[in-house]
Design a protein around this motif. Structure first.
Motif, PDB file in Angstrom:
ATOM      1  N   ALA A   2      -6.226  -7.299   3.776  1.00  0.00           N
ATOM      2  CA  ALA A   2      -6.371  -6.810   5.149  1.00  0.00           C
ATOM      3  C   ALA A   2      -5.697  -5.459   5.315  1.00  0.00           C
ATOM      4  O   ALA A   2      -4.879  -5.049   4.486  1.00  0.00           O
ATOM      5  CB  ALA A   2      -5.782  -7.806   6.137  1.00  0.00           C
ATOM      6  N   MET A   3      -6.058  -4.749   6.394  1.00  0.00           N
ATOM      7  CA  MET A   3      -5.399  -3.506   6.730  1.00  0.00           C
ATOM      8  C   MET A   3      -4.425  -3.676   7.885  1.00  0.00           C
ATOM      9  O   MET A   3      -3.583  -2.810   8.131  1.00  0.00           O
ATOM     10  CB  MET A   3      -6.439  -2.439   7.078  1.00  0.00           C
ATOM     11  CG  MET A   3      -7.361  -2.083   5.914  1.00  0.00           C
ATOM     12  SD  MET A   3      -8.590  -0.813   6.330  1.00  0.00           S
ATOM     13  CE  MET A   3      -7.543   0.601   6.629  1.00  0.00           C
ATOM     14  N   MET A   4      -4.561  -4.798   8.606  1.00  0.00           N
ATOM     15  CA  MET A   4      -3.699  -5.095   9.743  1.00  0.00           C
ATOM     16  C   MET A   4      -3.382  -6.588   9.718  1.00  0.00           C
ATOM     17  O   MET A   4      -4.175  -7.377   9.190  1.00  0.00           O
ATOM     18  CB  MET A   4      -4.402  -4.731  11.055  1.00  0.00           C
ATOM     19  CG  MET A   4      -4.675  -3.233  11.212  1.00  0.00           C
ATOM     20  SD  MET A   4      -3.175  -2.244  11.427  1.00  0.00           S
ATOM     21  CE  MET A   4      -2.692  -2.767  13.068  1.00  0.00           C
ATOM     22  N   PRO A   5      -2.241  -7.005  10.279  1.00  0.00           N
ATOM     23  CA  PRO A   5      -1.182  -6.155  10.820  1.00  0.00           C
ATOM     24  C   PRO A   5      -0.317  -5.576   9.714  1.00  0.00           C
ATOM     25  O   PRO A   5      -0.184  -6.164   8.643  1.00  0.00           O
ATOM     26  CB  PRO A   5      -0.378  -7.136  11.668  1.00  0.00           C
ATOM     27  CG  PRO A   5      -0.529  -8.437  10.954  1.00  0.00           C
ATOM     28  CD  PRO A   5      -1.941  -8.444  10.421  1.00  0.00           C
ATOM     29  N   VAL A  52       5.274   3.447   2.446  1.00  0.00           N
ATOM     30  CA  VAL A  52       4.834   2.163   1.920  1.00  0.00           C
ATOM     31  C   VAL A  52       4.554   1.229   3.086  1.00  0.00           C
ATOM     32  O   VAL A  52       5.361   1.130   4.021  1.00  0.00           O
ATOM     33  CB  VAL A  52       5.908   1.549   0.999  1.00  0.00           C
ATOM     34  CG1 VAL A  52       5.524   0.139   0.596  1.00  0.00           C
ATOM     35  CG2 VAL A  52       6.106   2.408  -0.232  1.00  0.00           C
ATOM     36  N   LYS A  53       3.410   0.564   3.018  1.00  0.00           N
ATOM     37  CA  LYS A  53       3.048  -0.413   4.039  1.00  0.00           C
ATOM     38  C   LYS A  53       2.788  -1.759   3.389  1.00  0.00           C
ATOM     39  O   LYS A  53       2.233  -1.832   2.282  1.00  0.00           O
ATOM     40  CB  LYS A  53       1.805   0.044   4.825  1.00  0.00           C
ATOM     41  CG  LYS A  53       2.018   1.292   5.685  1.00  0.00           C
ATOM     42  CD  LYS A  53       0.735   1.667   6.424  1.00  0.00           C
ATOM     43  CE  LYS A  53       0.989   2.797   7.426  1.00  0.00           C
ATOM     44  NZ  LYS A  53       1.364   4.071   6.761  1.00  0.00           N
ATOM     45  N   VAL A  54       3.193  -2.822   4.075  1.00  0.00           N
ATOM     46  CA  VAL A  54       2.953  -4.184   3.612  1.00  0.00           C
ATOM     47  C   VAL A  54       2.026  -4.865   4.621  1.00  0.00           C
ATOM     48  O   VAL A  54       2.298  -4.875   5.826  1.00  0.00           O
ATOM     49  CB  VAL A  54       4.267  -4.970   3.479  1.00  0.00           C
ATOM     50  CG1 VAL A  54       3.995  -6.410   3.066  1.00  0.00           C
ATOM     51  CG2 VAL A  54       5.188  -4.293   2.456  1.00  0.00           C
ATOM     52  N   VAL A  55       0.921  -5.427   4.083  1.00  0.00           N
ATOM     53  CA  VAL A  55      -0.101  -6.059   4.920  1.00  0.00           C
ATOM     54  C   VAL A  55      -0.496  -7.391   4.288  1.00  0.00           C
ATOM     55  O   VAL A  55      -0.283  -7.610   3.087  1.00  0.00           O
ATOM     56  CB  VAL A  55      -1.344  -5.158   5.066  1.00  0.00           C
ATOM     57  CG1 VAL A  55      -1.017  -3.881   5.818  1.00  0.00           C
ATOM     58  CG2 VAL A  55      -1.937  -4.830   3.696  1.00  0.00           C
ATOM     59  N   PRO A  56      -1.076  -8.302   5.071  1.00  0.00           N
ATOM     60  CA  PRO A  56      -1.604  -9.523   4.451  1.00  0.00           C
ATOM     61  C   PRO A  56      -2.641  -9.170   3.392  1.00  0.00           C
ATOM     62  O   PRO A  56      -3.377  -8.182   3.509  1.00  0.00           O
ATOM     63  CB  PRO A  56      -2.234 -10.263   5.631  1.00  0.00           C
ATOM     64  CG  PRO A  56      -1.520  -9.739   6.839  1.00  0.00           C
ATOM     65  CD  PRO A  56      -1.232  -8.305   6.535  1.00  0.00           C
ATOM     66  N   THR A  57      -2.703  -9.962   2.353  1.00  0.00           N
ATOM     67  CA  THR A  57      -3.599  -9.677   1.237  1.00  0.00           C
ATOM     68  C   THR A  57      -5.044  -9.501   1.711  1.00  0.00           C
ATOM     69  O   THR A  57      -5.577 -10.331   2.448  1.00  0.00           O
ATOM     70  CB  THR A  57      -3.532 -10.805   0.204  1.00  0.00           C
ATOM     71  OG1 THR A  57      -2.235 -10.787  -0.397  1.00  0.00           O
ATOM     72  CG2 THR A  57      -4.582 -10.624  -0.879  1.00  0.00           C
ATOM     73  N   VAL A  98       0.844  -1.187   0.000  1.00  0.00           N
ATOM     74  CA  VAL A  98       0.000   0.000   0.000  1.00  0.00           C
ATOM     75  C   VAL A  98       0.883   1.242   0.000  1.00  0.00           C
ATOM     76  O   VAL A  98       1.746   1.401   0.870  1.00  0.00           O
ATOM     77  CB  VAL A  98      -0.924   0.006   1.224  1.00  0.00           C
ATOM     78  CG1 VAL A  98      -1.762   1.286   1.269  1.00  0.00           C
ATOM     79  CG2 VAL A  98      -1.816  -1.228   1.218  1.00  0.00           C
ATOM     80  N   ALA A  99       0.684   2.118  -0.972  1.00  0.00           N
ATOM     81  CA  ALA A  99       1.440   3.358  -1.066  1.00  0.00           C
ATOM     82  C   ALA A  99       0.589   4.512  -0.567  1.00  0.00           C
ATOM     83  O   ALA A  99      -0.601   4.616  -0.903  1.00  0.00           O
ATOM     84  CB  ALA A  99       1.873   3.619  -2.507  1.00  0.00           C
ATOM     85  N   ALA A 100       1.197   5.369   0.249  1.00  0.00           N
ATOM     86  CA  ALA A 100       0.553   6.594   0.740  1.00  0.00           C
ATOM     87  C   ALA A 100      -0.791   6.301   1.403  1.00  0.00           C
ATOM     88  O   ALA A 100      -1.749   7.073   1.249  1.00  0.00           O
ATOM     89  CB  ALA A 100       0.394   7.604  -0.390  1.00  0.00           C
ATOM     90  N   ASP A 101      -0.891   5.174   2.131  1.00  0.00           N
ATOM     91  CA  ASP A 101      -2.089   4.788   2.896  1.00  0.00           C
ATOM     92  C   ASP A 101      -3.330   4.612   2.037  1.00  0.00           C
ATOM     93  O   ASP A 101      -4.462   4.682   2.549  1.00  0.00           O
ATOM     94  CB  ASP A 101      -2.381   5.812   4.004  1.00  0.00           C
ATOM     95  CG  ASP A 101      -1.376   5.722   5.143  1.00  0.00           C
ATOM     96  OD1 ASP A 101      -0.938   4.588   5.446  1.00  0.00           O
ATOM     97  OD2 ASP A 101      -1.019   6.764   5.714  1.00  0.00           O
ATOM     98  N   ASN A 102      -3.146   4.339   0.755  1.00  0.00           N
ATOM     99  CA  ASN A 102      -4.287   4.114  -0.128  1.00  0.00           C
ATOM    100  C   ASN A 102      -4.680   2.635  -0.074  1.00  0.00           C
ATOM    101  O   ASN A 102      -4.459   1.872  -1.014  1.00  0.00           O
ATOM    102  CB  ASN A 102      -3.954   4.544  -1.553  1.00  0.00           C
ATOM    103  CG  ASN A 102      -5.164   4.489  -2.474  1.00  0.00           C
ATOM    104  OD1 ASN A 102      -6.290   4.205  -2.040  1.00  0.00           O
ATOM    105  ND2 ASN A 102      -4.942   4.741  -3.746  1.00  0.00           N
ATOM    106  N   PHE A 103      -5.298   2.243   1.041  1.00  0.00           N
ATOM    107  CA  PHE A 103      -5.682   0.839   1.222  1.00  0.00           C
ATOM    108  C   PHE A 103      -6.782   0.428   0.249  1.00  0.00           C
ATOM    109  O   PHE A 103      -6.937  -0.756  -0.039  1.00  0.00           O
ATOM    110  CB  PHE A 103      -6.137   0.611   2.669  1.00  0.00           C
ATOM    111  CG  PHE A 103      -4.999   0.562   3.650  1.00  0.00           C
ATOM    112  CD1 PHE A 103      -4.369  -0.639   3.954  1.00  0.00           C
ATOM    113  CD2 PHE A 103      -4.557   1.714   4.286  1.00  0.00           C
ATOM    114  CE1 PHE A 103      -3.324  -0.688   4.855  1.00  0.00           C
ATOM    115  CE2 PHE A 103      -3.515   1.669   5.197  1.00  0.00           C
ATOM    116  CZ  PHE A 103      -2.887   0.473   5.485  1.00  0.00           C
ATOM    117  N   ALA A 104      -7.544   1.398  -0.245  1.00  0.00           N
ATOM    118  CA  ALA A 104      -8.615   1.065  -1.184  1.00  0.00           C
ATOM    119  C   ALA A 104      -8.073   0.592  -2.527  1.00  0.00           C
ATOM    120  O   ALA A 104      -8.756  -0.156  -3.236  1.00  0.00           O
ATOM    121  CB  ALA A 104      -9.523   2.284  -1.383  1.00  0.00           C
TER     122      ALA A 104
END
Length: 451
Positions: free
Chosen positions: A306-309, A299-304, A268-274
């Motif tokens: 999901a938003m967490m963890p 950049v955030k890496v999350v399970p496919t 996810v780039a720039a918190d664009n989880f959508a």
């Protein structure tokens, strides 16, 4: 009018210098160090697929290891001066230009550009007598050194003008030169398009400002970095070189899932989880390059799905015209990003191979890249004591077949391999040592780029 306006436009790009902020205004580089009692040589590497070069001017090597888009500068006694350019090949240096003798006189500035693809590389020699430049003006010569660029139209306009409503000022072709001319400072925008098609832009300077007092040689060379621009510019001052990028140059990023016990992930780039930048990336997969805007990016890496963890939360600083590989490395409990800068320019005389240590269970290792069938107990490792997350950088190899062997440091018992690889001149290859899925042995390789 065309000649002067065209050169004004190219000069405007001098102060952009890889900066996409159209509001910036910087002084152009100033020529201050030339010695008018000798001959001043500058050599620009503008051959898009040639290796680094050594340059001999006169009786000794003037400079070594000049890479693409870079230049070397030296002053020497006037007269008949011998010049030779040697490409640095895997087997050793080999002449690519010369030796040739140039007749020179005191006070001249001699510019030698190595142009064209390596298979037909040639010198383009320009000689200038270096008159004084008024502090309120800029003197410039322009050369088209981009053998890959076709005939182009050139537009010079106000920064916000629509070029589809403007007439081009003229055309520019490979090895053509303009100037020298003297121009005033000001704010402009240059756009270079395919001849006859103002909608296909090959270069865009953005809004740039020009300060006076400089004597410059501006070369358009092929763009071999990121982005869609056909060319970039290099300004030679007589004592330095300034790389000038297209205003729309991107930062390109790819992601490699190298964590052996981590699940499939989204990036996810720039918190664009959508709308994740990468979805459902499994171990040990590699994405293609994502074209991103240069600058700081979270950049955030999350399970496919999901938003967490959030297993990786990293702030990246991305430079224009630069490609990156971001590897998720380590076991899930200690997963972390490994950011590598990629060199995406093919070199026609060699293969370039990079090996990355991404195996969390392997410990320090020795690396062998040897002829197939070699008994590694009889040879010295190419790299020794390579730690987890370290890499070899790009190693130049002659085209052919090789065995890659990875062993624990100080031990000749293979942990990986021998793996036979075939590499070709002009190829770029990366291999990342990895654990088995789930972790531990047997170890393997993630092969990407031209593999």
């Amino acid at each position: 009018m065309f000649r002067k306006s065209f050169v004004v436009a190219l000069l405007c790009a001098l102060v952009s210098a890889a900066c996409s902020d159209s509001s910036s205004r910087r002084a152009a580089p100033t020529l201050t160090s030339l010695d008018l009692t000798t001959v001043n040589f500058e050599v620009l590497h503008a051959s898009q697929d040639a290796p680094p070069v050594n340059v001999t001017i006169g009786a000794s090597q003037a400079f070594s290891g000049v890479g693409y888009g870079s230049a070397g500068f030296v002053s020497t006694t006037a007269g008949g001066v011998d010049v030779q350019v040697d490409g640095i090949l895997p087997g050793g240096p080999a002449p690519v230009i010369g030796p040739t003798t140039l007749d020179t006189v005191d006070g001249q500035r001699v510019s030698i550009l190595a142009v064209g693809p390596v298979a037909s590389i040639e010198p383009l020699v320009l000689v200038d007598d270096q008159p004084a430049v008024d502090a309120a003006e800029v003197r410039v010569r322009v050369v088209h050194a981009a053998s890959t660029a076709p005939m182009v139209d050139v537009y010079v306009t106000a920064p916000t003008a629509d070029i589809t409503m403007e007439a081009p000022l003229g055309t520019f072709e490979f090895k053509g030169t303009l100037g020298p001319v003297t121009v005033p400072e000001g704010d402009y925008r240059i756009q270079v398009t395919i001849a006859g098609d103002p909608t296909t832009v090959a270069y865009d300077s953005g809004t740039v400002g020009l300060a006076g007092g400089s004597d410059l040689l501006v070369a358009a060379i092929p763009n071999v970095a990121t982005g869609a621009a056909a060319v970039e510019l290099v300004a030679l001052t007589g004592s330095g070189a300034l790389r000038l990028l297209d205003a729309n140059s991107t930062a390109d990023v790819r992601v490699i899932h190298a964590s052996p016990d981590a699940p499939n992930v989204d990036v996810v780039a720039a918190d664009n989880f959508a709308a994740p930048a990468v979805t459902n990336l499994a171990f040990p997969e590699v994405t293609g390059y994502l074209n991103l805007t240069p600058g700081d990016l979270n950049v955030k890496v999350v399970p496919t799905g999901a938003m967490m963890p959030v297993v990786i939360d990293a702030d990246l600083s991305l430079a224009a015209a630069t490609a990156y590989s971001v590897l998720a490395v380590g076991d899930l409990a200690t997963i972390a990003p490994l950011v590598l800068v990629d060199d995406i320019r093919p070199v026609g005389t060699e293969a370039r191979v990079r090996i990355v240590h991404a195996s969390p269970s392997a410990g320090d290792v020795d690396l062998y890249v040897v002829a197939p069938g070699t008994d590694i107990s009889t040879v010295t490792p190419n790299f020794t004591g390579v730690a987890f997350t370290a890499d070899t950088g790009y190693v130049s190899l002659a085209a052919g077949d090789y065995d890659v062997v990875v062993t624990p440091t100080g031990d000749t018992t293979p942990a990986i391999g021998p793996v036979t690889i075939s590499v070709a001149a002009g190829g770029i290859y990366t291999a990342a040592a990895r654990d088995e899925s789930g972790g531990g042995t047997p170890l393997g390789l993630i092969l990407y780029d031209d593999f």
